[in-house]
Scaffold this active site. Structure first.
Site, PDB file in Angstrom:
ATOM      1  N   GLU A 327      33.253  46.586  40.559  1.00  0.00           N
ATOM      2  CA  GLU A 327      31.952  46.814  41.178  1.00  0.00           C
ATOM      3  C   GLU A 327      30.947  45.788  40.664  1.00  0.00           C
ATOM      4  O   GLU A 327      30.811  45.605  39.453  1.00  0.00           O
ATOM      5  CB  GLU A 327      31.416  48.209  40.841  1.00  0.00           C
ATOM      6  CG  GLU A 327      32.108  49.339  41.544  1.00  0.00           C
ATOM      7  CD  GLU A 327      31.355  50.656  41.375  1.00  0.00           C
ATOM      8  OE1 GLU A 327      31.492  51.521  42.247  1.00  0.00           O
ATOM      9  OE2 GLU A 327      30.636  50.816  40.358  1.00  0.00           O
ATOM     10  N   CYS A 328      30.241  45.143  41.560  1.00  0.00           N
ATOM     11  CA  CYS A 328      29.148  44.238  41.221  1.00  0.00           C
ATOM     12  C   CYS A 328      29.617  43.183  40.209  1.00  0.00           C
ATOM     13  O   CYS A 328      30.346  42.264  40.563  1.00  0.00           O
ATOM     14  CB  CYS A 328      27.937  45.024  40.737  1.00  0.00           C
ATOM     15  SG  CYS A 328      26.389  44.087  40.843  1.00  0.00           S
ATOM     16  N   GLY A 329      29.244  43.297  38.947  1.00  0.00           N
ATOM     17  CA  GLY A 329      29.708  42.339  37.959  1.00  0.00           C
ATOM     18  C   GLY A 329      31.226  42.286  37.881  1.00  0.00           C
ATOM     19  O   GLY A 329      31.817  41.211  37.711  1.00  0.00           O
ATOM     20  N   THR A 428      33.655  44.863  45.283  1.00  0.00           N
ATOM     21  CA  THR A 428      32.465  44.817  46.117  1.00  0.00           C
ATOM     22  C   THR A 428      31.225  44.793  45.225  1.00  0.00           C
ATOM     23  O   THR A 428      31.272  45.248  44.080  1.00  0.00           O
ATOM     24  CB  THR A 428      32.402  46.039  47.054  1.00  0.00           C
ATOM     25  OG1 THR A 428      31.165  46.049  47.754  1.00  0.00           O
ATOM     26  CG2 THR A 428      32.528  47.334  46.283  1.00  0.00           C
TER      27      THR A 428
END
Length: 438
Positions: A327-329, A428
């Site tokens: 997720e993200c990072g 994502t």
């Protein structure tokens, strides 16, 4: 009996975080079992709440979480706790057009659960006018009850007297005043406050905040404003299920943003969470059956991650047979490369084909509703997940992988396809909070 109180303000930057953290520690000093709760998707403040109390924090989000899940999580947090202090995000009524009671604002929690509000007013630059602001809050929505007022950043005792007298003449109780003090501020960076875990002197700072709250505010009056929480009525299907039975969780200064309610539910559902540190060049344990790379700050540690050969090789072997989600990072680290703020590009794991950059920063912030395009760690094809994005990085090369999900904003406006998936690997920029079941 557990009681709860919301701490709100007219806007961000009013000082409610400092007031909340100080109150948490001040009540804990009295032997009160107190826990902090954050309204909205902010994943940093719960770390300060935990640092102040020793108890895990919690996020409650009226847009991302269905009402039954909000109530369930709050009542679960009330177990073995005497007092819950719920810190509002932004202004008390600030949210989106997400439908009745589903705006994401802390005011929704007040209406849904009947919890009153302690209003923190930054009175710098005004005196009697603060009463007009307080009166506006009292009458704006009769279903959201203002129980008391804290004056913050007052400049003098005369300033306090003028502001307090005007508010009390309007029929509202002032429970104390905090004087202007630059030393009470917490350091910030691009995603908000510097995390509590990264501040060596955080405990002494929290103690200073508690000292100020003890001398400036009427703690007994504040405690009397909190209302009793009803018993829990049982579980709800809106929880995000654990991605596996034994889940490897990246956990260090580069990977920190796992929501407390997710970890707590996964453990309650029987999953074992096994932390490992990519920054220490550790790989996920071989006997885990899923791996989760949370968000965090990989852009600040890109050279170290690029040099972590054991981590990169071990993660690749893990992904040959078992699911890996970022997720993200975590999504950034799953890509081919990451460009840091200085324009240097560092090789990442290459388990997905996209590349990202932090050099040309643009804030991406908002609620997201994702519809999964394939079965995976978050659910089956077609499952709808609510969450949010908050990052400054951008995709510079989308790569060739299949999309992970289609996403819409908080009002339902389509945004397009998001993330990537390849074999067992998915990722994502979207942070998942809860499932949609209705």
């Amino acid at each position: 009996m557990t009681r709860a109180l919301i701490i709100g303000a007219p806007r961000s930057g009013s000082g409610k975080t400092s007031v909340t953290i100080g109150l948490l520690r001040a009540f804990a000093r009295r032997g009160i079992r107190v826990r902090g709760v954050k309204s909205g998707p902010d994943y940093i403040d719960p770390g300060f709440h935990q640092a102040a109390t020793g108890l895990p924090g919690l996020n409650l989000d009226s847009w991302a979480m269905e009402p039954d899940l909000v109530a369930h999580l709050l009542r679960q947090a009330a177990k073995d706790t005497d007092l819950l202090l719920i810190e509002s995000a932004m202004g008390l009524f600030d949210g989106i057009d997400g439908g009745q009671g589903r705006t994401g604002a802390a005011a929704d929690l007040s209406r849904l659960l009947g919890i009153p509000v302690l209003l923190v007013l930054d009175v710098s630059g005004q005196s009697q006018t603060a009463a007009a602001v307080a009166i506006g809050f009292r009458h704006y929505d009769p279903a959201v009850r203002m129980a008391g007022v804290v004056l913050n950043r007052a400049g003098s005792e005369r300033h306090v007297r003028l502001s307090k007298a005007a508010i009390e003449q309007a029929g509202m109780d002032v429970v104390g005043a905090v004087m202007r003090n630059g030393e009470l501020s917490l350091p910030e960076r691009h995603l908000g406050l510097v995390q509590a875990s990264e501040q060596p002197a955080i405990q002494s700072h929290i103690d200073r905040l508690a000292d100020v709250m003890e001398t400036s505010l009427d703690l007994d009056a504040i405690l009397s404003l909190a209302i009793e929480i009803a018993p829990d009525r049982g579980a709800t299907g809106a929880h995000l299920p654990p991605p596996g039975q034994r889940v490897a969780i990246a956990s260090d200064a580069a990977f920190t943003f796992l929501y407390p309610h997710l970890g707590a539910h996964w453990r309650a559902a029987g999953a074992e969470l096994v932390p490992f540190s990519p920054l220490a060049d550790e790989a996920p344990e071989k006997d885990c059956d899923a791996c989760w790379l949370p968000g965090g700050y990989p852009e600040l540690h890109a050279p170290q991650l690029a040099a972590a050969a054991v981590f990169r090789t071990g993660l690749a072997r893990f992904a040959e047979t078992r699911p890996v989600h970022g997720e993200c990072g975590g999504y950034m680290v799953l890509g081919e490369g990451l460009e840091d703020a200085n324009g240097a590009t560092h090789a990442m794991t290459g388990l997905l084909s996209h590349s990202t950059s932090f050099a040309t920063r643009k804030m991406n912030l908002g609620y997201r509703q994702a519809t999964l395009l394939a079965d995976g760690p978050l659910g089956e094809t077609g499952q709808v997940i609510r969450g949010h994005e908050f990052h400054y990085a951008k995709v510079t090369d989308p790569g060739t992988d299949e999309a992970f999900a289609t996403i819409a904003d908080g009002t339902g406006q389509p945004i397009g396809r998001s993330g990537g998936r390849r074999a067992h690997v998915t990722g994502t920029f979207f942070h998942a909070i809860a499932r949609v079941t209705i």
